[in-house]
Design a protein around this motif. Structure first.
Motif, PDB file in Angstrom:
ATOM      1  N   THR B 209       0.831  -1.198   0.000  1.00 43.40           N
ATOM      2  CA  THR B 209       0.000   0.000   0.000  1.00 43.40           C
ATOM      3  C   THR B 209       0.870   1.256   0.000  1.00 43.40           C
ATOM      4  OG1 THR B 209      -1.649  -1.230   1.246  1.00 43.40           O
ATOM      5  CG2 THR B 209      -1.905   1.149   1.182  1.00 43.40           C
ATOM      6  N   VAL B 210       1.906   1.250   0.828  1.00 47.43           N
ATOM      7  CA  VAL B 210       2.799   2.411   0.865  1.00 47.43           C
ATOM      8  C   VAL B 210       3.462   2.612  -0.495  1.00 47.43           C
ATOM      9  CG1 VAL B 210       4.921   3.330   1.875  1.00 47.43           C
ATOM     10  CG2 VAL B 210       3.195   2.282   3.348  1.00 47.43           C
ATOM     11  N   ALA B 211       3.855   1.519  -1.140  1.00 49.03           N
ATOM     12  CA  ALA B 211       4.493   1.634  -2.454  1.00 49.03           C
ATOM     13  C   ALA B 211       3.544   2.290  -3.457  1.00 49.03           C
ATOM     14  CB  ALA B 211       4.930   0.260  -2.955  1.00 49.03           C
ATOM     15  N   PHE B 212       2.296   1.854  -3.466  1.00 49.80           N
ATOM     16  CA  PHE B 212       1.321   2.464  -4.382  1.00 49.80           C
ATOM     17  C   PHE B 212       1.081   3.929  -4.018  1.00 49.80           C
ATOM     18  CE2 PHE B 212       0.089  -1.858  -5.656  1.00 49.80           C
ATOM     19  CZ  PHE B 212      -0.094  -1.669  -7.009  1.00 49.80           C
ATOM     20  N   ALA B 213       1.000   4.216  -2.717  1.00 49.61           N
ATOM     21  CA  ALA B 213       0.732   5.580  -2.275  1.00 49.61           C
ATOM     22  C   ALA B 213       1.850   6.519  -2.728  1.00 49.61           C
ATOM     23  CB  ALA B 213       0.584   5.611  -0.756  1.00 49.61           C
ATOM     24  N   LEU B 214       3.096   6.090  -2.522  1.00 43.69           N
ATOM     25  CA  LEU B 214       4.230   6.932  -2.908  1.00 43.69           C
ATOM     26  C   LEU B 214       4.261   7.128  -4.420  1.00 43.69           C
ATOM     27  CD1 LEU B 214       7.035   5.538  -0.572  1.00 43.69           C
ATOM     28  CD2 LEU B 214       5.745   7.668  -0.327  1.00 43.69           C
ATOM     29  N   ALA B 215       3.957   6.070  -5.162  1.00 43.45           N
ATOM     30  CA  ALA B 215       3.957   6.188  -6.624  1.00 43.45           C
ATOM     31  C   ALA B 215       2.884   7.179  -7.066  1.00 43.45           C
ATOM     32  CB  ALA B 215       3.724   4.822  -7.266  1.00 43.45           C
ATOM     33  N   GLY B 216       1.723   7.149  -6.382  1.00 38.07           N
ATOM     34  CA  GLY B 216       0.668   8.096  -6.715  1.00 38.07           C
ATOM     35  C   GLY B 216       1.109   9.523  -6.452  1.00 38.07           C
ATOM     36  N   ALA B 217       1.688   9.749  -5.268  1.00 36.82           N
ATOM     37  CA  ALA B 217       2.152  11.090  -4.925  1.00 36.82           C
ATOM     38  C   ALA B 217       3.195  11.576  -5.931  1.00 36.82           C
ATOM     39  CB  ALA B 217       2.731  11.090  -3.517  1.00 36.82           C
ATOM     40  N   ALA B 218       4.107  10.678  -6.320  1.00 40.78           N
ATOM     41  CA  ALA B 218       5.145  11.059  -7.284  1.00 40.78           C
ATOM     42  C   ALA B 218       4.521  11.420  -8.627  1.00 40.78           C
ATOM     43  CB  ALA B 218       6.155   9.916  -7.449  1.00 40.78           C
ATOM     44  N   ALA B 219       3.510  10.666  -9.041  1.00 38.64           N
ATOM     45  CA  ALA B 219       2.852  10.975 -10.313  1.00 38.64           C
ATOM     46  C   ALA B 219       2.154  12.332 -10.230  1.00 38.64           C
ATOM     47  CB  ALA B 219       1.848   9.873 -10.673  1.00 38.64           C
ATOM     48  N   GLY B 220       1.566  12.640  -9.062  1.00 37.74           N
ATOM     49  CA  GLY B 220       0.937  13.944  -8.874  1.00 37.74           C
ATOM     50  C   GLY B 220       1.963  15.063  -8.992  1.00 37.74           C
ATOM     51  N   LEU B 221       3.116  14.880  -8.337  1.00 40.95           N
ATOM     52  CA  LEU B 221       4.182  15.872  -8.425  1.00 40.95           C
ATOM     53  C   LEU B 221       4.662  16.021  -9.868  1.00 40.95           C
ATOM     54  CD1 LEU B 221       6.162  17.774  -6.995  1.00 40.95           C
ATOM     55  CD2 LEU B 221       7.661  15.811  -6.593  1.00 40.95           C
ATOM     56  N   ALA B 222       4.772  14.898 -10.550  1.00 43.62           N
ATOM     57  CA  ALA B 222       5.200  14.941 -11.953  1.00 43.62           C
ATOM     58  C   ALA B 222       4.217  15.774 -12.770  1.00 43.62           C
ATOM     59  CB  ALA B 222       5.291  13.521 -12.522  1.00 43.62           C
ATOM     60  N   GLY B 223       2.926  15.601 -12.502  1.00 41.79           N
ATOM     61  CA  GLY B 223       1.921  16.364 -13.231  1.00 41.79           C
ATOM     62  C   GLY B 223       2.047  17.860 -12.974  1.00 41.79           C
ATOM     63  N   VAL B 224       2.260  18.222 -11.705  1.00 43.73           N
ATOM     64  CA  VAL B 224       2.396  19.649 -11.364  1.00 43.73           C
ATOM     65  C   VAL B 224       3.630  20.239 -12.041  1.00 43.73           C
ATOM     66  CG1 VAL B 224       2.805  21.261  -9.474  1.00 43.73           C
ATOM     67  CG2 VAL B 224       1.134  19.424  -9.191  1.00 43.73           C
ATOM     68  N   VAL B 225       4.748  19.508 -11.981  1.00 40.73           N
ATOM     69  CA  VAL B 225       5.982  19.999 -12.608  1.00 40.73           C
ATOM     70  C   VAL B 225       5.760  20.193 -14.107  1.00 40.73           C
ATOM     71  CG1 VAL B 225       8.321  19.318 -13.266  1.00 40.73           C
ATOM     72  CG2 VAL B 225       7.580  19.110 -10.886  1.00 40.73           C
ATOM     73  N   SER B 226       5.103  19.217 -14.725  1.00 41.88           N
ATOM     74  CA  SER B 226       4.888  19.298 -16.165  1.00 41.88           C
ATOM     75  C   SER B 226       3.990  20.491 -16.514  1.00 41.88           C
ATOM     76  CB  SER B 226       4.257  17.993 -16.644  1.00 41.88           C
ATOM     77  OG  SER B 226       3.851  18.116 -17.975  1.00 41.88           O
ATOM     78  N   SER B 227       2.911  20.702 -15.733  1.00 39.47           N
ATOM     79  CA  SER B 227       2.003  21.810 -16.051  1.00 39.47           C
ATOM     80  C   SER B 227       2.673  23.139 -15.757  1.00 39.47           C
ATOM     81  CB  SER B 227       0.703  21.676 -15.251  1.00 39.47           C
ATOM     82  OG  SER B 227       0.969  21.794 -13.870  1.00 39.47           O
ATOM     83  N   SER B 228       3.567  23.146 -14.774  1.00 41.48           N
ATOM     84  CA  SER B 228       4.305  24.365 -14.484  1.00 41.48           C
ATOM     85  C   SER B 228       5.229  24.719 -15.656  1.00 41.48           C
ATOM     86  CB  SER B 228       5.102  24.183 -13.193  1.00 41.48           C
ATOM     87  OG  SER B 228       6.049  25.213 -13.042  1.00 41.48           O
ATOM     88  N   ARG B 229       5.808  23.702 -16.272  1.00 37.24           N
ATOM     89  CA  ARG B 229       6.680  23.927 -17.436  1.00 37.24           C
ATOM     90  C   ARG B 229       5.876  24.496 -18.593  1.00 37.24           C
ATOM     91  NH1 ARG B 229       8.624  19.212 -19.870  1.00 37.24           N
ATOM     92  NH2 ARG B 229       9.900  20.527 -21.203  1.00 37.24           N
ATOM     93  N   THR B 230       4.658  23.943 -18.786  1.00 35.04           N
ATOM     94  CA  THR B 230       3.887  24.341 -19.975  1.00 35.04           C
ATOM     95  C   THR B 230       2.854  25.416 -19.651  1.00 35.04           C
ATOM     96  OG1 THR B 230       2.289  22.590 -19.529  1.00 35.04           O
ATOM     97  CG2 THR B 230       4.099  22.052 -21.002  1.00 35.04           C
ATOM     98  N   LEU B 231       2.784  25.859 -18.400  1.00 34.82           N
ATOM     99  CA  LEU B 231       1.919  26.955 -17.954  1.00 34.82           C
ATOM    100  C   LEU B 231       0.433  26.605 -17.953  1.00 34.82           C
ATOM    101  CD1 LEU B 231       3.574  29.827 -20.052  1.00 34.82           C
ATOM    102  CD2 LEU B 231       4.297  28.908 -17.844  1.00 34.82           C
ATOM    103  N   SER B 232       0.100  25.363 -18.303  1.00 34.18           N
ATOM    104  CA  SER B 232      -1.326  25.039 -18.369  1.00 34.18           C
ATOM    105  C   SER B 232      -1.528  23.542 -18.201  1.00 34.18           C
ATOM    106  CB  SER B 232      -1.910  25.469 -19.721  1.00 34.18           C
ATOM    107  OG  SER B 232      -1.324  24.690 -20.742  1.00 34.18           O
ATOM    108  N   ALA B 233      -2.789  23.159 -18.058  1.00 33.39           N
ATOM    109  CA  ALA B 233      -3.124  21.735 -18.002  1.00 33.39           C
ATOM    110  C   ALA B 233      -4.435  21.509 -18.743  1.00 33.39           C
ATOM    111  CB  ALA B 233      -3.244  21.274 -16.552  1.00 33.39           C
ATOM    112  N   LEU B 234      -4.520  20.348 -19.358  1.00 34.15           N
ATOM    113  CA  LEU B 234      -5.650  20.054 -20.238  1.00 34.15           C
ATOM    114  C   LEU B 234      -6.266  18.720 -19.820  1.00 34.15           C
ATOM    115  CD1 LEU B 234      -7.035  20.497 -23.157  1.00 34.15           C
ATOM    116  CD2 LEU B 234      -5.200  19.017 -23.983  1.00 34.15           C
ATOM    117  N   PRO B 235      -7.582  18.702 -19.574  1.00 33.45           N
ATOM    118  CA  PRO B 235      -8.172  17.399 -19.235  1.00 33.45           C
ATOM    119  C   PRO B 235      -8.154  16.476 -20.455  1.00 33.45           C
ATOM    120  CG  PRO B 235      -9.892  19.019 -19.544  1.00 33.45           C
ATOM    121  CD  PRO B 235      -8.586  19.773 -19.630  1.00 33.45           C
ATOM    122  N   SER B 236      -7.875  15.193 -20.216  1.00 32.93           N
ATOM    123  CA  SER B 236      -7.861  14.237 -21.334  1.00 32.93           C
ATOM    124  C   SER B 236      -7.996  12.852 -20.736  1.00 32.93           C
ATOM    125  CB  SER B 236      -6.541  14.340 -22.101  1.00 32.93           C
ATOM    126  OG  SER B 236      -5.516  13.725 -21.348  1.00 32.93           O
TER     127      SER B 236
END
Lengths: 519, 313
Positions: B209-236
């Motif tokens: 469970t902890v492994a999945f939780a950490l992977a989820g948090a990391a994916a969330g951080l990855a999303g924020v970093v990516s949207s910060s780079r591109t200044l926006s986010a698009l639902p898809s």
């Protein structure tokens, strides 16, 4: 029928795997209508020899003859086409398919692309009639007992008009009456004119079923001769090059009457029907055997004490502390378990020796930046040295070790835990005689240092040779207790089988010198 | 001979191959050996490295998490809504990571308590999360309203973007966690032999469970970093991000069956793929052919893995 005619002859065969000389200059004849027993320690070359005959491996040197023509097999399929078939120790049935489907698999009667169910059925029924191997043919293979599954495997081999059948440890997972039944089947197979090669660690079985016995050691053939000229002792001597009595080191002294009670189990009952109302005590320095038949509930008791199996009622105390029934708690209060199957329950095969040894006790090596590698390494290698693990380094994956050394890794883990109570469930299964002795010595050393030992074993000679006291279980209950000189094969067997069934043969009488194959 | 060469080749193969590719590109390709090119590669890989380093841990623990794509797409939508409403980039970052954490914990519980196969479980949660993304964004592109949000990943320290620094930090944490801690050992044990781990006192469900939780948090951080780079986010409902993550993990040599692998492998795998694509671009290879070749490389990596596992050790 012509007897004693060589069907398959192996001449001067050698085979090397990397640094290991698996077979060296081996010559042997497998004869039509005969059962040929093949015995030897693990790694003696029995399986390699058979794999060469079946076409799984090609020999590096030497030749193989089928009747009078040279045989060059490139695959097991080619061997099977010629009627050379192996029945593996690990069954290869499709559990979701019916017995009929399993038996005819790959050779289905068909009409164009359509399978003819009725013709298949008839064929299987005819096979069963012919050989007297009763199995419910519409049952799913997975729902059958292991013995019946084994019969299905044999039917499959027979259905292919096999001329040579190799049986590798066919009774390793069978209860004794099932094993007896299988031996009858093997005899019948030979009477039908099949050449049977019978590999087993259960020497009494080999002696009772085989016409000819070949003893192997270190990739060579020690001798081949008529089975009636061999005895249990002569086979062990041939296999190991030493006398049978040398297997067991002298027992540590029995604990004094006032030695503290380490383990106190009171009225323990499982949630299912596995065991009920089990009570026992073990003193410091005492080795207690838990004997009985397969399925009597011994392993379940071991797991219940360790906390890895839930119980319905009863209590377990170690050194006066009541265990809560979790593995964590048992480990914290000084209990170690060496589980029955090192492959399924014990080891992480691809991980290094070090990680496997220290896994339950990593907290001890905690530093500010995670595990202190050097301290861990040191502790692991000390524990491994202590029990004589032979590994290239602490970072070698355990899969690269021999069966005996893998088992010793589990002992090293237990030693590292410095337990008050060690539970060892079939600790010598599948290890060779040399490693067995090392394991008994490790058990003794633990006992001498004041550890209480509970040894679950199916090998009566092992219980008698290593334990101070033996408890016998039957159908989930402790039915007898024998101490010192009262522990004999007869007394233990009689208790294990219960009243009125003293006739069961062979297997549990099997002395410890016969190593069980790893499963 | 083979007995010694094979394990060594297997052990460090991906690092050797990545370095060789680097050398090849340096020798043959104009414009490869430039600081600008390297900075670009680092910046472009940051989101993937963040998610992949923790995806490695999940995979070693015997889990297969494909929800990373949905979290990667949806976490920044939540983050940007918060940023638009409050003007706080810090709070947005926290919310983005928290969204991933919640999804990860849910994945872990479904896999361990309900005993659902992790691929199916995370496929199912992916659809739910993708759906939530359309709801929270009202199906439109969300843009950063402050300068602070883009600054999360676009600030430059010593010429390197903060996105890349964050990635470096996350990688280091994952690396240490896996190779130096009790949790890391337990991850290997659970993936290698769950029953043996249980009998050695490891809390199998908790570790997973902890492994999945950490992977989820990391994916969330990855999303924020990516949207910060591109200044926006698009639902898809675009799964492609997680395929990149899994490709990096697997090409690196972490076993899909669990129990074996390392964070450094994933880094090497990610850079191998990144260098390959960079080389293709500099040589102006048709992007369609790039895909074909990339697929072949992944296939080769997995084949080698399964082939070496069959070899006797």
């Amino acid at each position: 029928m012509k007897h004693a005619e060589a069907l398959v002859s192996v001449r001067n065969a050698s085979k090397r795997f990397g640094a290991t000389q698996a077979l060296e200059d081996v010559s042997v004849d497998f004869e039509t209508g005969r059962v040929h027993g093949l015995v030897g320690e693990n790694g003696a070359g029995k399986s390699t020899l058979c794999k060469i005959v079946l076409g799984v491996h090609a020999p590096d040197a030497g030749s193989i003859w089928l009747e009078d023509s040279p045989l060059r097999l490139l695959s097991p399929a080619e061997g099977a086409a010629l009627g050379l078939v192996g029945v593996a120790q690990e069954l290869s049935l499709l559990p979701a398919m019916s017995v009929v489907d399993n038996v005819v698999l790959g050779t289905e009667e068909h009409w164009g692309p359509f399978v003819s169910e009725r013709a298949n059925r008839r064929r299987v029924e005819a096979l069963i009639d012919e050989h007297g191997l009763e199995v419910p043919i519409d049952a799913r293979a997975g729902s059958l007992s292991v013995a019946d599954q084994q019969k299905v495997e044999i039917l499959r081999a027979l259905g292919r008009r096999s001329r040579l059948v190799v049986l590798d440890e066919p009774t390793a997972r069978l209860a004794s009456h099932e094993a007896a039944e299988l031996l009858d089947t093997v005899r019948r197979l030979a009477e039908r004119g099949v050449a049977v090669v019978y590999i087993s660690h259960f020497l009494n079985e080999v002696l009772s079923v085989a016409d000819t016995v070949t003893v192997m050691r270190d990739g060579r053939i020690v001798r081949t001769g008529p089975a009636r000229l061999e005895s249990h002792a002569s086979l062990v001597e041939g296999m190991t090059g030493r006398q049978i009595g040398e297997v067991f080191p002298p027992k540590p002294p029995a604990p004094a009457d006032d030695a503290p009670v380490v383990l106190r189990v009171d009225g323990l009952s499982s949630t299912g029907a596995e065991f009920a109302d089990v009570s026992l005590q073990i003193r410091a320095g005492e080795i207690v055997g838990l004997a009985g038949l397969v399925g009597a509930g011994r392993s379940e008791v071991a797991h219940a004490v360790y906390g890895s199996l839930a119980v319905a009622s009863g209590s377990v105390e170690v050194c006066g502390h009541r265990l809560s029934g979790s593995v964590d708690d048992a480990l914290a209060k000084g209990v170690s378990l060496i589980p029955e199957s090192r492959r399924d329950q014990g080891l992480m095969a691809r991980r290094p020796v070090r990680d496997n040894t220290t896994l339950p006790y990593l907290r001890r090596f905690a530093g500010r930046l995670g595990i202190r590698a050097s301290r861990e390494q040191e502790a692991a290698s000390e524990a491994c040295d202590d029990v004589g693990v032979r590994a290239e380094s602490m970072l070698t994956p355990v899969a690269a070790l021999s069966g005996g050394n893998q088992q010793k890794v589990l002992f090293a883990r237990a030693v590292l835990g410095e337990p008050q109570l060690l539970i060892a469930d079939e600790p010598t299964r599948g290890v060779d005689v040399g490693s067995k002795r090392a394991i008994y010595e490790a058990l003794n050393r633990m006992a001498r240092s004041g550890c209480a030992v509970l040894l679950v074993s199916s090998e009566l000679e092992e219980v008698i040779g290593t334990c101070h006291r033996a408890l016998v279980m039957r159908r989930g209950r402790i039915v007898a207790e024998h101490e010192g000189g009262d522990m004999t094969e007869t007394s233990l067997l009689a208790a294990a089988f219960g009243p009125g069934d003293g006739t069961a043969r062979g297997r549990s009488q099997e002395p410890a010198a016969a190593a069980g194959e790893p499963r | 001979m083979m007995a010694q060469v094979l394990p060594a080749a297997r052990r460090y193969g991906i690092a050797v191959v990545t370095v060789a590719l680097f050398g090849l590109l340096a020798a043959t390709t104009d414009g490869f050996l430039s600081q600008a090119n390297f900075r670009n590669i680092l910046d472009q890989q940051s989101a993937l490295l963040i998610a992949a380093s923790f995806a490695t841990i999940t995979m070693i623990a015997g889990g297969f998490d494909i929800s990373a794509a949905s979290v990667f797409v949806v976490a920044p939508l939540f983050a940007l809504q918060v940023e638009n409403a409050t003007g706080s980039a810090g709070l947005a970052l926290v919310v983005g990571v928290a969204v991933g954490l919640v999804v990860g914990v849910a994945n872990g519980l479904v896999v361990t308590a309900l005993k659902v196969n992790s691929f199916i479980a995370t496929l199912a949660t992916s659809f739910m999360v993708f759906g939530a993304g359309f709801l929270i964004s009202d199906r439109s592109v969300l843009r950063a309203s402050t300068d602070a949000y883009p600054a999360i990943a676009r600030t430059r320290w010593w010429g390197i973007t903060t996105g890349a620094w964050i990635a470096a930090g996350v990688v280091a944490v994952a690396w240490i966690l896996l190779s130096r801690t009790r949790f890391g050992r337990h991850v290997y044990a659970v993936g290698g032999n769950a029953e043996a781990a249980r009998l050695a006192g490891v809390h199998v469900a908790r570790v997973k469970t902890v492994a999945f939780a950490l992977a989820g948090a990391a994916a969330g951080l990855a999303g924020v970093v990516s949207s910060s780079r591109t200044l926006s986010a698009l639902p898809s409902d675009d799964f492609s991000f997680v395929f990149g993550v899994i490709a990096a993990v697997v090409v690196g040599g972490t076993s899909i069956a669990g129990g074996e692998g390392a964070v450094w492998r994933t880094i090497a795998g990610a850079f191998f793929i990144a260098l390959m694509i960079n080389g293709f671009n500099l040589h102006q290879v048709d992007p369609i052919w790039q895909r074909v070749i990339q697929g072949a490389v992944i296939l080769a990596a997995v084949s080698i893995d399964s082939w070496t596992q069959r070899r006797p050790t």
